[in-house]
Design a protein around this motif. Structure first.
Motif, PDB file in Angstrom:
ATOM      1  N   LEU A  40      39.651  35.995  45.054  1.00 27.26           N
ATOM      2  CA  LEU A  40      39.269  37.209  45.761  1.00 27.26           C
ATOM      3  C   LEU A  40      38.062  37.857  45.103  1.00 27.26           C
ATOM      4  O   LEU A  40      37.141  38.341  45.781  1.00 27.26           O
ATOM      5  CB  LEU A  40      40.442  38.192  45.792  1.00 27.26           C
ATOM      6  CG  LEU A  40      40.173  39.549  46.441  1.00 27.26           C
ATOM      7  CD1 LEU A  40      39.645  39.391  47.868  1.00 27.26           C
ATOM      8  CD2 LEU A  40      41.444  40.390  46.430  1.00 27.26           C
ATOM      9  N   LEU A  41      38.036  37.847  43.774  1.00 26.22           N
ATOM     10  CA  LEU A  41      36.913  38.437  43.051  1.00 26.22           C
ATOM     11  C   LEU A  41      35.611  37.700  43.361  1.00 26.22           C
ATOM     12  O   LEU A  41      34.574  38.329  43.618  1.00 26.22           O
ATOM     13  CB  LEU A  41      37.192  38.421  41.555  1.00 26.22           C
ATOM     14  CG  LEU A  41      36.124  39.032  40.645  1.00 26.22           C
ATOM     15  CD1 LEU A  41      35.826  40.470  41.059  1.00 26.22           C
ATOM     16  CD2 LEU A  41      36.573  38.976  39.199  1.00 26.22           C
ATOM     17  N   ALA A  42      35.664  36.368  43.334  1.00 23.76           N
ATOM     18  CA  ALA A  42      34.478  35.573  43.655  1.00 23.76           C
ATOM     19  C   ALA A  42      34.007  35.862  45.079  1.00 23.76           C
ATOM     20  O   ALA A  42      32.805  35.912  45.362  1.00 23.76           O
ATOM     21  CB  ALA A  42      34.782  34.088  43.474  1.00 23.76           C
ATOM     22  N   ARG A  43      34.963  36.058  45.971  1.00 24.49           N
ATOM     23  CA  ARG A  43      34.609  36.359  47.363  1.00 24.49           C
ATOM     24  C   ARG A  43      33.918  37.723  47.457  1.00 24.49           C
ATOM     25  O   ARG A  43      32.929  37.879  48.184  1.00 24.49           O
ATOM     26  CB  ARG A  43      35.876  36.342  48.212  1.00 24.49           C
ATOM     27  CG  ARG A  43      35.617  36.562  49.697  1.00 24.49           C
ATOM     28  CD  ARG A  43      36.902  36.518  50.486  1.00 24.49           C
ATOM     29  NE  ARG A  43      36.689  36.949  51.864  1.00 24.49           N
ATOM     30  CZ  ARG A  43      37.663  37.203  52.721  1.00 24.49           C
ATOM     31  NH1 ARG A  43      38.925  37.066  52.339  1.00 24.49           N
ATOM     32  NH2 ARG A  43      37.384  37.600  53.942  1.00 24.49           N
ATOM     33  N   LEU A  44      34.449  38.713  46.730  1.00 29.13           N
ATOM     34  CA  LEU A  44      33.830  40.044  46.750  1.00 29.13           C
ATOM     35  C   LEU A  44      32.405  40.002  46.204  1.00 29.13           C
ATOM     36  O   LEU A  44      31.513  40.693  46.695  1.00 29.13           O
ATOM     37  CB  LEU A  44      34.667  41.031  45.933  1.00 29.13           C
ATOM     38  CG  LEU A  44      35.986  41.480  46.548  1.00 29.13           C
ATOM     39  CD1 LEU A  44      36.794  42.291  45.532  1.00 29.13           C
ATOM     40  CD2 LEU A  44      35.756  42.299  47.811  1.00 29.13           C
ATOM     41  N   THR A  81      37.043  43.010  53.399  1.00 27.77           N
ATOM     42  CA  THR A  81      37.645  41.966  52.583  1.00 27.77           C
ATOM     43  C   THR A  81      38.860  42.495  51.834  1.00 27.77           C
ATOM     44  O   THR A  81      39.899  41.822  51.743  1.00 27.77           O
ATOM     45  CB  THR A  81      36.609  41.412  51.579  1.00 27.77           C
ATOM     46  OG1 THR A  81      35.501  40.854  52.293  1.00 27.77           O
ATOM     47  CG2 THR A  81      37.226  40.334  50.689  1.00 27.77           C
ATOM     48  N   MET A  82      38.750  43.719  51.306  1.00 30.31           N
ATOM     49  CA  MET A  82      39.890  44.330  50.620  1.00 30.31           C
ATOM     50  C   MET A  82      41.050  44.565  51.574  1.00 30.31           C
ATOM     51  O   MET A  82      42.212  44.366  51.216  1.00 30.31           O
ATOM     52  CB  MET A  82      39.452  45.649  49.981  1.00 30.31           C
ATOM     53  CG  MET A  82      38.509  45.506  48.793  1.00 30.31           C
ATOM     54  SD  MET A  82      39.261  44.626  47.400  1.00 30.31           S
ATOM     55  CE  MET A  82      40.525  45.794  46.907  1.00 30.31           C
ATOM     56  N   GLU A  83      40.741  44.977  52.781  1.00 32.81           N
ATOM     57  CA  GLU A  83      41.797  45.236  53.763  1.00 32.81           C
ATOM     58  C   GLU A  83      42.527  43.941  54.122  1.00 32.81           C
ATOM     59  O   GLU A  83      43.762  43.916  54.247  1.00 32.81           O
ATOM     60  CB  GLU A  83      41.206  45.878  55.014  1.00 32.81           C
ATOM     61  CG  GLU A  83      42.233  46.484  55.956  1.00 32.81           C
ATOM     62  CD  GLU A  83      43.051  47.584  55.317  1.00 32.81           C
ATOM     63  OE1 GLU A  83      44.252  47.683  55.662  1.00 32.81           O
ATOM     64  OE2 GLU A  83      42.512  48.341  54.485  1.00 32.81           O
ATOM     65  N   VAL A 116      35.141  49.486  46.471  1.00 27.93           N
ATOM     66  CA  VAL A 116      36.572  49.226  46.307  1.00 27.93           C
ATOM     67  C   VAL A 116      37.313  50.549  46.116  1.00 27.93           C
ATOM     68  O   VAL A 116      38.391  50.767  46.686  1.00 27.93           O
ATOM     69  CB  VAL A 116      36.828  48.284  45.107  1.00 27.93           C
ATOM     70  CG1 VAL A 116      38.324  48.221  44.774  1.00 27.93           C
ATOM     71  CG2 VAL A 116      36.308  46.883  45.413  1.00 27.93           C
ATOM     72  N   LEU A 117      36.730  51.462  45.333  1.00 26.92           N
ATOM     73  CA  LEU A 117      37.345  52.776  45.118  1.00 26.92           C
ATOM     74  C   LEU A 117      37.408  53.569  46.419  1.00 26.92           C
ATOM     75  O   LEU A 117      38.426  54.209  46.717  1.00 26.92           O
ATOM     76  CB  LEU A 117      36.557  53.577  44.073  1.00 26.92           C
ATOM     77  CG  LEU A 117      36.412  52.967  42.677  1.00 26.92           C
ATOM     78  CD1 LEU A 117      35.696  53.936  41.751  1.00 26.92           C
ATOM     79  CD2 LEU A 117      37.772  52.583  42.103  1.00 26.92           C
ATOM     80  N   GLU A 118      36.341  53.514  47.184  1.00 26.22           N
ATOM     81  CA  GLU A 118      36.328  54.203  48.482  1.00 26.22           C
ATOM     82  C   GLU A 118      37.405  53.633  49.400  1.00 26.22           C
ATOM     83  O   GLU A 118      38.102  54.379  50.099  1.00 26.22           O
ATOM     84  CB  GLU A 118      34.955  54.070  49.150  1.00 26.22           C
ATOM     85  CG  GLU A 118      33.900  54.991  48.600  1.00 26.22           C
ATOM     86  CD  GLU A 118      32.677  55.031  49.500  1.00 26.22           C
ATOM     87  OE1 GLU A 118      32.531  54.137  50.355  1.00 26.22           O
ATOM     88  OE2 GLU A 118      31.862  55.965  49.341  1.00 26.22           O
ATOM     89  N   TRP A 119      37.514  52.306  49.415  1.00 30.50           N
ATOM     90  CA  TRP A 119      38.537  51.659  50.246  1.00 30.50           C
ATOM     91  C   TRP A 119      39.928  52.136  49.848  1.00 30.50           C
ATOM     92  O   TRP A 119      40.755  52.460  50.716  1.00 30.50           O
ATOM     93  CB  TRP A 119      38.450  50.138  50.099  1.00 30.50           C
ATOM     94  CG  TRP A 119      39.644  49.437  50.667  1.00 30.50           C
ATOM     95  CD1 TRP A 119      39.870  49.119  51.976  1.00 30.50           C
ATOM     96  CD2 TRP A 119      40.810  48.994  49.950  1.00 30.50           C
ATOM     97  NE1 TRP A 119      41.097  48.511  52.119  1.00 30.50           N
ATOM     98  CE2 TRP A 119      41.696  48.432  50.903  1.00 30.50           C
ATOM     99  CE3 TRP A 119      41.186  49.031  48.601  1.00 30.50           C
ATOM    100  CZ2 TRP A 119      42.929  47.896  50.533  1.00 30.50           C
ATOM    101  CZ3 TRP A 119      42.424  48.506  48.241  1.00 30.50           C
ATOM    102  CH2 TRP A 119      43.272  47.945  49.190  1.00 30.50           C
ATOM    103  N   LYS A 120      40.184  52.203  48.549  1.00 31.36           N
ATOM    104  CA  LYS A 120      41.508  52.620  48.073  1.00 31.36           C
ATOM    105  C   LYS A 120      41.788  54.068  48.466  1.00 31.36           C
ATOM    106  O   LYS A 120      42.913  54.389  48.893  1.00 31.36           O
ATOM    107  CB  LYS A 120      41.611  52.448  46.560  1.00 31.36           C
ATOM    108  CG  LYS A 120      42.989  52.806  46.003  1.00 31.36           C
ATOM    109  CD  LYS A 120      44.084  51.946  46.622  1.00 31.36           C
ATOM    110  CE  LYS A 120      45.463  52.295  46.065  1.00 31.36           C
ATOM    111  NZ  LYS A 120      46.529  51.497  46.697  1.00 31.36           N
ATOM    112  N   LEU A 121      40.802  54.940  48.335  1.00 31.76           N
ATOM    113  CA  LEU A 121      40.993  56.342  48.725  1.00 31.76           C
ATOM    114  C   LEU A 121      41.326  56.432  50.215  1.00 31.76           C
ATOM    115  O   LEU A 121      42.267  57.136  50.613  1.00 31.76           O
ATOM    116  CB  LEU A 121      39.734  57.158  48.422  1.00 31.76           C
ATOM    117  CG  LEU A 121      39.745  58.609  48.936  1.00 31.76           C
ATOM    118  CD1 LEU A 121      40.908  59.389  48.329  1.00 31.76           C
ATOM    119  CD2 LEU A 121      38.409  59.289  48.648  1.00 31.76           C
TER     120      LEU A 121
END
Length: 206
Positions: A29-33, A44-46, A79-84
């Motif tokens: 997942l990290l490589a994909r990001l 991608t995170m979703e 990623v932080l925005e997605w989590k919020l």
């Protein structure tokens, strides 16, 4: 064609480096990001969040840390925005979840997002605590906004359950130590002692 091929190899190399940045991270997942354009990070995170291995919800933290260490601060910010956004959508009222995001904001030096998170917590009527204030204080100190950090400290003093603790004082001592302001640092040391706390030696080591 040769340039495109070289670019693909470069992205793959950076993805491998990023995957090694934090132990325990989902390397695939990290490589994909890393390889995805920034506009695809949240999507991608979703997608990853719906996968069985990520149902516990904590998978985003090592990913954000790894992106920071691999020099992808903008993607870490996304990623932080997605989590919020996910916390708000799911109406999560656990203050610690939001505090964790603000703690990462200190690392990305993104005071604007940290304030946005804090304001979201207030707007939802979530009970504030010392931890979330400390996270925000650290973020402001990380960007050199001493006035805002001081204002937060004064606010903490007037709210039950949010009083400054040893972590608060250590943060200010550490900040002024970095700035080379020995006199001000000692003032915070004395304030900590007067408040009944024993300052951490780490606050003085830089």
């Amino acid at each position: 064609m040769a340039i495109a091929a070289a670019r693909r190899r470069l992205w793959r190399g950076m993805g491998t480096a990023a995957a090694a940045a934090v132990s325990g991270t989902d390397g695939t997942l990290l490589a994909r990001l890393v390889s995805e354009p920034e506009c695809r990070v949240k999507a991608t995170m979703e997608e990853a969040a719906s996968a069985a291995q990520h149902r516990d919800g904590g998978f985003w933290e090592p990913l954000a840390a790894a992106l920071l260490r691999a020099s992808f601060p903008t993607k870490a910010h996304l990623v932080l925005e997605w989590k919020l956004e996910k916390l708000l959508k799911e109406e999560i009222h656990d203050c610690e979840s939001y505090s964790t995001i603000i703690q990462f904001c200190a690392q990305t030096r993104n005071a604007a997002l940290a304030m946005r998170v804090f304001e979201c917590v207030e707007a939802q009527g979530i009970h504030l605590n010392t931890g979330i204030f400390n996270a925000l204080v650290n973020t402001f100190l990380s960007v050199g906004d001493l006035l805002s950090a001081m204002t937060l400290y004064e606010t903490m003093e007037g709210i039950d359950g949010c009083k400054p603790d040893s972590t608060t004082y250590d943060a200010f001592m550490s900040a002024f130590s970095v700035l080379g302001s020995g006199h001000v640092m000692m003032s915070w040391y004395i304030a900590a002692k007067n408040a009944g706390f024993t300052p951490s030696i780490q606050a003085f080591i830089h």
